[in-house]
Scaffold this motif. Structure first.
Motif, PDB file in Angstrom:
ATOM      1  N   UNK A 163       0.827  -1.204   0.000  1.00  0.00           N
ATOM      2  CA  UNK A 163       0.000   0.000   0.000  1.00  0.00           C
ATOM      3  C   UNK A 163       0.855   1.245   0.000  1.00  0.00           C
ATOM      4  N   UNK A 164       0.221   2.352   0.304  1.00  0.00           N
ATOM      5  CA  UNK A 164       0.944   3.615   0.382  1.00  0.00           C
ATOM      6  C   UNK A 164       0.881   4.423  -0.891  1.00  0.00           C
ATOM      7  N   UNK A 165       1.046   5.743  -0.730  1.00  0.00           N
ATOM      8  CA  UNK A 165       1.094   6.679  -1.849  1.00  0.00           C
ATOM      9  C   UNK A 165       2.552   6.837  -2.281  1.00  0.00           C
ATOM     10  N   UNK A 166       2.774   6.869  -3.562  1.00  0.00           N
ATOM     11  CA  UNK A 166       4.130   7.084  -4.074  1.00  0.00           C
ATOM     12  C   UNK A 166       4.590   8.514  -3.818  1.00  0.00           C
ATOM     13  N   UNK A 167       5.904   8.678  -3.618  1.00  0.00           N
ATOM     14  CA  UNK A 167       6.499  10.011  -3.444  1.00  0.00           C
ATOM     15  C   UNK A 167       6.283  10.877  -4.679  1.00  0.00           C
ATOM     16  N   UNK A 168       6.361  10.267  -5.852  1.00  0.00           N
ATOM     17  CA  UNK A 168       6.135  11.008  -7.091  1.00  0.00           C
ATOM     18  C   UNK A 168       5.419  10.110  -8.083  1.00  0.00           C
ATOM     19  N   UNK A 169       4.929  10.738  -9.142  1.00  0.00           N
ATOM     20  CA  UNK A 169       4.226   9.978 -10.167  1.00  0.00           C
ATOM     21  C   UNK A 169       5.171   9.097 -10.976  1.00  0.00           C
ATOM     22  N   UNK A 170       6.484   9.239 -10.755  1.00  0.00           N
ATOM     23  CA  UNK A 170       7.447   8.343 -11.388  1.00  0.00           C
ATOM     24  C   UNK A 170       7.441   6.961 -10.749  1.00  0.00           C
ATOM     25  N   UNK A 171       6.853   6.844  -9.581  1.00  0.00           N
ATOM     26  CA  UNK A 171       6.686   5.567  -8.875  1.00  0.00           C
ATOM     27  C   UNK A 171       8.032   4.872  -8.626  1.00  0.00           C
ATOM     28  N   UNK A 172       8.953   5.639  -8.019  1.00  0.00           N
ATOM     29  CA  UNK A 172      10.273   5.091  -7.704  1.00  0.00           C
ATOM     30  C   UNK A 172      10.527   4.948  -6.212  1.00  0.00           C
ATOM     31  N   UNK A 174       8.580   4.996  -2.058  1.00  0.00           N
ATOM     32  CA  UNK A 174       7.517   5.211  -1.076  1.00  0.00           C
ATOM     33  C   UNK A 174       8.168   5.644   0.230  1.00  0.00           C
ATOM     34  N   UNK A 175       7.723   6.773   0.735  1.00  0.00           N
ATOM     35  CA  UNK A 175       8.415   7.360   1.889  1.00  0.00           C
ATOM     36  C   UNK A 175       7.431   7.808   2.957  1.00  0.00           C
ATOM     37  N   UNK A 176       8.010   8.255   4.054  1.00  0.00           N
ATOM     38  CA  UNK A 176       7.206   8.622   5.214  1.00  0.00           C
ATOM     39  C   UNK A 176       6.420   9.898   4.979  1.00  0.00           C
ATOM     40  N   UNK A 177       7.082  10.968   4.555  1.00  0.00           N
ATOM     41  CA  UNK A 177       6.425  12.279   4.564  1.00  0.00           C
ATOM     42  C   UNK A 177       5.210  12.318   3.641  1.00  0.00           C
ATOM     43  N   UNK A 178       5.302  11.719   2.466  1.00  0.00           N
ATOM     44  CA  UNK A 178       4.180  11.754   1.541  1.00  0.00           C
ATOM     45  C   UNK A 178       2.958  11.092   2.158  1.00  0.00           C
ATOM     46  N   UNK A 179       3.166   9.988   2.840  1.00  0.00           N
ATOM     47  CA  UNK A 179       2.042   9.257   3.432  1.00  0.00           C
ATOM     48  C   UNK A 179       1.578   9.877   4.746  1.00  0.00           C
ATOM     49  N   UNK A 220      11.356   6.941  16.178  1.00  0.00           N
ATOM     50  CA  UNK A 220      11.489   7.963  15.133  1.00  0.00           C
ATOM     51  C   UNK A 220      11.244   7.360  13.761  1.00  0.00           C
ATOM     52  N   UNK A 221      10.743   8.186  12.853  1.00  0.00           N
ATOM     53  CA  UNK A 221      10.457   7.749  11.492  1.00  0.00           C
ATOM     54  C   UNK A 221      11.656   8.036  10.593  1.00  0.00           C
ATOM     55  N   UNK A 222      12.162   6.968   9.981  1.00  0.00           N
ATOM     56  CA  UNK A 222      13.191   7.137   8.958  1.00  0.00           C
ATOM     57  C   UNK A 222      12.544   7.657   7.678  1.00  0.00           C
ATOM     58  N   UNK A 223      13.363   7.929   6.672  1.00  0.00           N
ATOM     59  CA  UNK A 223      12.858   8.646   5.503  1.00  0.00           C
ATOM     60  C   UNK A 223      11.899   7.832   4.649  1.00  0.00           C
ATOM     61  N   UNK A 224      12.180   6.529   4.466  1.00  0.00           N
ATOM     62  CA  UNK A 224      11.313   5.772   3.581  1.00  0.00           C
ATOM     63  C   UNK A 224      11.674   4.307   3.505  1.00  0.00           C
ATOM     64  N   UNK A 225      11.245   3.682   2.410  1.00  0.00           N
ATOM     65  CA  UNK A 225      11.423   2.249   2.208  1.00  0.00           C
ATOM     66  C   UNK A 225      12.395   1.974   1.068  1.00  0.00           C
ATOM     67  N   UNK A 226      13.075   0.853   1.154  1.00  0.00           N
ATOM     68  CA  UNK A 226      13.935   0.401   0.069  1.00  0.00           C
ATOM     69  C   UNK A 226      13.091  -0.213  -1.035  1.00  0.00           C
ATOM     70  N   UNK A 227      13.764  -0.598  -2.110  1.00  0.00           N
ATOM     71  CA  UNK A 227      13.063  -1.270  -3.203  1.00  0.00           C
ATOM     72  C   UNK A 227      12.491  -2.609  -2.773  1.00  0.00           C
TER      73      UNK A 227
END
Length: 383
Positions: A163-172, A174-179, A220-227
């Motif tokens: 799940x989750x919203x992509x950071x950008x429409x490039x879909x590369x 998924x990170x904390x701040x966007x969600x 604490x929340x790290x920046x995002x997820x790996x591939x």
């Protein structure tokens, strides 16, 4: 360096004035605001506009779309708190405001595929609409633009990483701040009358965030997820720790599930414990000394965003005990910004935790960040 006790003494000596009544918007907590802190905030806002705002372009020189959006949000947050109209014409003349007022704006194009930027712009549009509504002015164009942007963000959810919203429409990525932003705008959008879909989305994104592994063992929340969809271990920026709290409090306001506030405070408390120097917020890229690390154009705004979203957290939590818990820390931040962060021209730099020794930089983002600290403390800090 000065500790929280010294900071509060300095704050008390600086801000010995009476309080003004707060503006109250929909579900937000009614609370008197500190007139002296608001005066400081108004002075910083005036400097921000004089030094950086370009009336010809409707943008801030040296800014960007998302940082400009926050500056606009902050001006209107301040005007509502101080009950003034000093910058009442800025929104309609701004680049973002002009886009909202035009029915032909292609928001997908304007946002350039940045789903996190979309969240920040949406929040600015709502705050402008709040101000206009409080003044009996039409805010329909701003609300319509916000609804359009919300749908763009919501459309970026898919099942990658569960799940989750992509950071950008490039879909590369998924990170904390966007969600976290999607959580906030979904829950607050529901409270603003957006309907059940907003609340469903808020619950959905929190369920995903809480299971994502992006919050580490320190809280604490790290920046995002790996591939491969695991915590990437990247920097625990301060703003990630604030926006999650405001989003959870907005969801609490919609559901009355108090465990959401407890989850928020795990992270707020970890921020105060781990991301500070002598009780003052310190980004990992902050350095008061000349020649050291310097926060980049995005990172310069992060600390102020934490304070603003603690304000929003306390607005939504609407709990005097929780307010009392964070009030002294907000007071420490506004005093540090005033005593350590502000230069002789009344501009605010990037470093709050210590006097500037050549390492602090001065930009519209750092000025906006300082403004946010003052506005949050005016509502919830000591006076």
């Amino acid at each position: 360096m000065v500790g929280s006790t010294t900071i509060l003494v300095l704050l008390t000596s600086l801000f010995e004035l009476s309080v003004n009544a707060a503006s109250v918007l929909h579900q937000h907590q009614k609370r008197a605001q500190c007139a002296a802190t608001l005066t400081v905030a108004e002075s910083v806002a005036s400097t921000l506009q004089a030094h950086y705002y370009n009336t010809g372009t409707g943008m801030y020189n040296g800014g960007s779309l998302w940082t400009d959006a926050n500056a606009l949000e902050d001006l209107h947050n301040l005007m509502l708190g101080a009950d003034v109209d000093t910058w009442s014409t800025v929104a309609d003349g701004s680049y973002i405001g002009q886009a909202a007022l035009s029915s032909s704006t292609n928001w997908a194009s304007l946002l350039g595929g940045a789903n996190d930027d979309a969240g920040w712009v949406l929040m600015a549009l709502w705050k402008i609409a709040d101000y206009k509504g409080a003044r009996g002015l039409s805010n329909t164009a701003y609300l319509n633009a916000a609804a359009t942007i919300y749908n763009l963000i919501a459309g970026q959810w898919d099942d990658t990483c569960g799940g989750g919203v992509w950071w950008s429409t490039a879909h590369t990525y998924k990170n904390a701040i966007t969600n976290e932003l999607f959580l906030y705008v979904s829950a607050d959008g529901y409270l603003r009358g957006g309907g059940q879909t907003y609340l469903d989305n808020a619950n959905k994104v929190w369920n995903w965030l809480s299971a994502s592994g992006m919050r580490n063992s320190q809280g604490l929340w790290n920046d995002g997820l790996t591939d491969t969809c695991v915590n990437n271990g990247q920097t625990t920026w301060t703003y990630n720790q604030g926006v999650i709290a405001s989003g959870l409090a907005a969801l609490y306001s919609a559901t009355k599930n108090t465990t959401l506030l407890d989850q928020a405070e795990i992270t707020l408390d970890a921020t105060i414990s781990l991301l500070t120097d002598d009780d003052i917020l310190k980004e990992s890229c902050d350095d008061a000394l000349s020649g050291g690390s310097v926060c980049d154009a995005d990172q310069q705004l992060f600390k102020g965003l934490w304070t603003k979203h603690v304000q929003y957290y306390l607005d939504m939590a609407n709990d005097s005990t929780r307010t009392a818990k964070y009030s002294p820390f907000l007071g420490s931040q506004t005093s540090a910004v005033f005593h350590y962060g502000t230069d002789s021209s009344n501009d605010v730099g990037s470093v709050w935790y210590a006097p500037n020794q050549g390492g602090s930089i001065f930009t519209p983002k750092t000025s906006t960040s300082g403004l946010e600290a003052h506005v949050a403390a005016a509502k919830y800090g000591p006076c």
